[in-house]
Design a protein around this motif. Structure first.
Motif, PDB file in Angstrom:
ATOM      1  N   ASN A  77      -6.501  44.919   5.970  1.00  0.00           N
ATOM      2  CA  ASN A  77      -7.147  43.807   5.848  1.00  0.00           C
ATOM      3  C   ASN A  77      -6.397  42.498   6.076  1.00  0.00           C
ATOM      4  N   ALA A  78      -5.232  42.479   5.878  1.00  0.00           N
ATOM      5  CA  ALA A  78      -4.359  41.328   6.329  1.00  0.00           C
ATOM      6  C   ALA A  78      -4.492  41.106   7.681  1.00  0.00           C
ATOM      7  N   HIS A  79      -4.570  41.697   8.485  1.00  0.00           N
ATOM      8  CA  HIS A  79      -4.610  41.600   9.995  1.00  0.00           C
ATOM      9  C   HIS A  79      -6.247  40.969  10.331  1.00  0.00           C
ATOM     10  N   ILE A  80      -6.959  41.108   9.730  1.00  0.00           N
ATOM     11  CA  ILE A  80      -8.324  40.769  10.196  1.00  0.00           C
ATOM     12  C   ILE A  80      -8.421  39.215  10.353  1.00  0.00           C
ATOM     13  N   VAL A  81      -7.720  38.596   9.645  1.00  0.00           N
ATOM     14  CA  VAL A  81      -7.840  37.050   9.895  1.00  0.00           C
ATOM     15  C   VAL A  81      -7.288  36.546  11.289  1.00  0.00           C
ATOM     16  N   PHE A  82      -6.272  37.094  11.856  1.00  0.00           N
ATOM     17  CA  PHE A  82      -5.847  36.628  13.193  1.00  0.00           C
ATOM     18  C   PHE A  82      -6.783  37.363  14.050  1.00  0.00           C
ATOM     19  N   LEU A  83      -7.069  38.606  14.076  1.00  0.00           N
ATOM     20  CA  LEU A  83      -7.974  39.117  15.019  1.00  0.00           C
ATOM     21  C   LEU A  83      -9.424  38.578  14.915  1.00  0.00           C
ATOM     22  N   LYS A  84      -9.927  38.095  14.037  1.00  0.00           N
ATOM     23  CA  LYS A  84     -11.101  37.466  14.053  1.00  0.00           C
ATOM     24  C   LYS A  84     -11.111  36.008  14.738  1.00  0.00           C
ATOM     25  N   LYS A  85      -9.960  35.199  14.496  1.00  0.00           N
ATOM     26  CA  LYS A  85      -9.695  33.992  15.363  1.00  0.00           C
ATOM     27  C   LYS A  85      -9.604  34.263  16.835  1.00  0.00           C
ATOM     28  N   LEU A  86      -8.982  35.507  17.077  1.00  0.00           N
ATOM     29  CA  LEU A  86      -9.068  35.719  18.650  1.00  0.00           C
ATOM     30  C   LEU A  86     -10.274  36.039  19.059  1.00  0.00           C
ATOM     31  N   VAL A  87     -11.053  36.801  18.296  1.00  0.00           N
ATOM     32  CA  VAL A  87     -12.221  37.249  18.840  1.00  0.00           C
ATOM     33  C   VAL A  87     -13.192  36.021  18.884  1.00  0.00           C
ATOM     34  N   GLU A  88     -13.404  35.219  17.904  1.00  0.00           N
ATOM     35  CA  GLU A  88     -14.013  34.155  17.985  1.00  0.00           C
ATOM     36  C   GLU A  88     -13.816  33.125  19.036  1.00  0.00           C
ATOM     37  N   ALA A  89     -12.556  32.925  19.231  1.00  0.00           N
ATOM     38  CA  ALA A  89     -12.135  32.315  20.477  1.00  0.00           C
ATOM     39  C   ALA A  89     -12.570  32.857  21.607  1.00  0.00           C
ATOM     40  N   CYS A  90     -12.397  33.766  21.897  1.00  0.00           N
ATOM     41  CA  CYS A  90     -12.593  34.649  23.202  1.00  0.00           C
ATOM     42  C   CYS A  90     -14.280  34.539  23.523  1.00  0.00           C
ATOM     43  N   HIS A  91     -14.688  35.059  22.331  1.00  0.00           N
ATOM     44  CA  HIS A  91     -16.254  35.024  22.575  1.00  0.00           C
ATOM     45  C   HIS A  91     -17.008  33.582  22.621  1.00  0.00           C
ATOM     46  N   SER A  92     -16.557  32.510  22.199  1.00  0.00           N
ATOM     47  CA  SER A  92     -16.936  31.064  22.162  1.00  0.00           C
ATOM     48  C   SER A  92     -16.676  30.800  23.704  1.00  0.00           C
ATOM     49  N   ASN A  93     -15.959  31.412  24.238  1.00  0.00           N
ATOM     50  CA  ASN A  93     -15.725  30.814  25.885  1.00  0.00           C
ATOM     51  C   ASN A  93     -16.277  31.964  26.817  1.00  0.00           C
ATOM     52  N   GLY A  94     -17.226  32.924  26.201  1.00  0.00           N
ATOM     53  CA  GLY A  94     -17.552  33.990  27.148  1.00  0.00           C
ATOM     54  C   GLY A  94     -16.476  34.964  27.479  1.00  0.00           C
ATOM     55  N   THR A  95     -15.618  34.952  26.907  1.00  0.00           N
ATOM     56  CA  THR A  95     -14.472  36.019  27.241  1.00  0.00           C
ATOM     57  C   THR A  95     -14.407  37.274  26.520  1.00  0.00           C
ATOM     58  N   LYS A  96     -14.527  38.374  27.037  1.00  0.00           N
ATOM     59  CA  LYS A  96     -14.433  39.634  26.128  1.00  0.00           C
ATOM     60  C   LYS A  96     -13.079  39.879  25.568  1.00  0.00           C
ATOM     61  N   PHE A  97     -13.189  40.419  24.476  1.00  0.00           N
ATOM     62  CA  PHE A  97     -11.765  40.688  23.874  1.00  0.00           C
ATOM     63  C   PHE A  97     -11.370  42.137  23.649  1.00  0.00           C
ATOM     64  N   PHE A  98     -10.489  42.750  24.189  1.00  0.00           N
ATOM     65  CA  PHE A  98     -10.153  44.420  23.992  1.00  0.00           C
ATOM     66  C   PHE A  98      -8.832  44.360  23.257  1.00  0.00           C
ATOM     67  N   ALA A  99      -8.987  44.983  22.027  1.00  0.00           N
ATOM     68  CA  ALA A  99      -7.589  45.214  21.201  1.00  0.00           C
ATOM     69  C   ALA A  99      -6.914  46.590  21.935  1.00  0.00           C
ATOM     70  N   GLN A 100      -5.798  46.452  22.076  1.00  0.00           N
ATOM     71  CA  GLN A 100      -4.918  47.721  22.587  1.00  0.00           C
ATOM     72  C   GLN A 100      -4.414  48.157  21.274  1.00  0.00           C
ATOM     73  N   LEU A 101      -5.008  49.270  20.731  1.00  0.00           N
ATOM     74  CA  LEU A 101      -4.188  50.036  19.632  1.00  0.00           C
ATOM     75  C   LEU A 101      -3.258  51.087  20.061  1.00  0.00           C
ATOM     76  N   ALA A 102      -2.211  50.861  19.353  1.00  0.00           N
ATOM     77  CA  ALA A 102      -1.054  51.732  19.726  1.00  0.00           C
ATOM     78  C   ALA A 102      -0.265  52.537  18.522  1.00  0.00           C
TER      79      ALA A 102
END
Length: 135
Positions: A77-102
């Protein structure tokens, strides 16, 4: 110019055909316990506002057991904060965000082979990917 035209692939609409491919921005480390530091997060947030159609982030480790030094992750859950910021920034600009899980290479740390994994090991790795996708 076709690169600026929108495109639909399966059920995903992209505002244009410009893609930021996944890459590790070396020198913007460290991530502590897989959490992106401010400098790395800022790097992504700047690009999220650039107008691209898709951003694919660097690989995010799904496990804490084989973390690459300074790498980003998505296993708690500690990782949700930065991922949420990234997704919100992308989506607010109409950009899709794909997370590359490895999952860091089995042989990366000690020369092991994937053939040495047990069924329980493989089940655990599968569950780590499922948990990361849920996050």
């Amino acid at each position: 110019m076709k690169i600026l035209n929108s495109i639909k692939i399966k059920n995903v609409d992209f505002k244009n055909r410009i893609v930021m491919s996944p890459m590790v921005p070396f020198g913007l480390f460290p991530c502590i316990d897989g959490v992106m530091g401010d400098e790395l997060l800022h790097h992504y947030l700047q690009r999220a506002s650039s107008g691209m159609g898709l951003m694919i982030c660097q690989s995010l480790s799904v496990t804490s057991k084989k973390m690459l030094d300074g790498g980003a992750a998505v296993y708690s859950n500690a990782h949700i904060v930065f991922l949420k910021k990234l997704v919100e920034a992308c989506h607010s600009n109409g950009t899709k965000f794909f997370a590359q899980l490895a999952y860091p290479s089995i042989g990366y740390h000690n020369g092991d082979s994937i053939d040495q994994l047990t069924e329980d090991d493989m089940e655990e790795i599968k569950n780590e990917f499922v948990r990361a996708a849920e996050l």
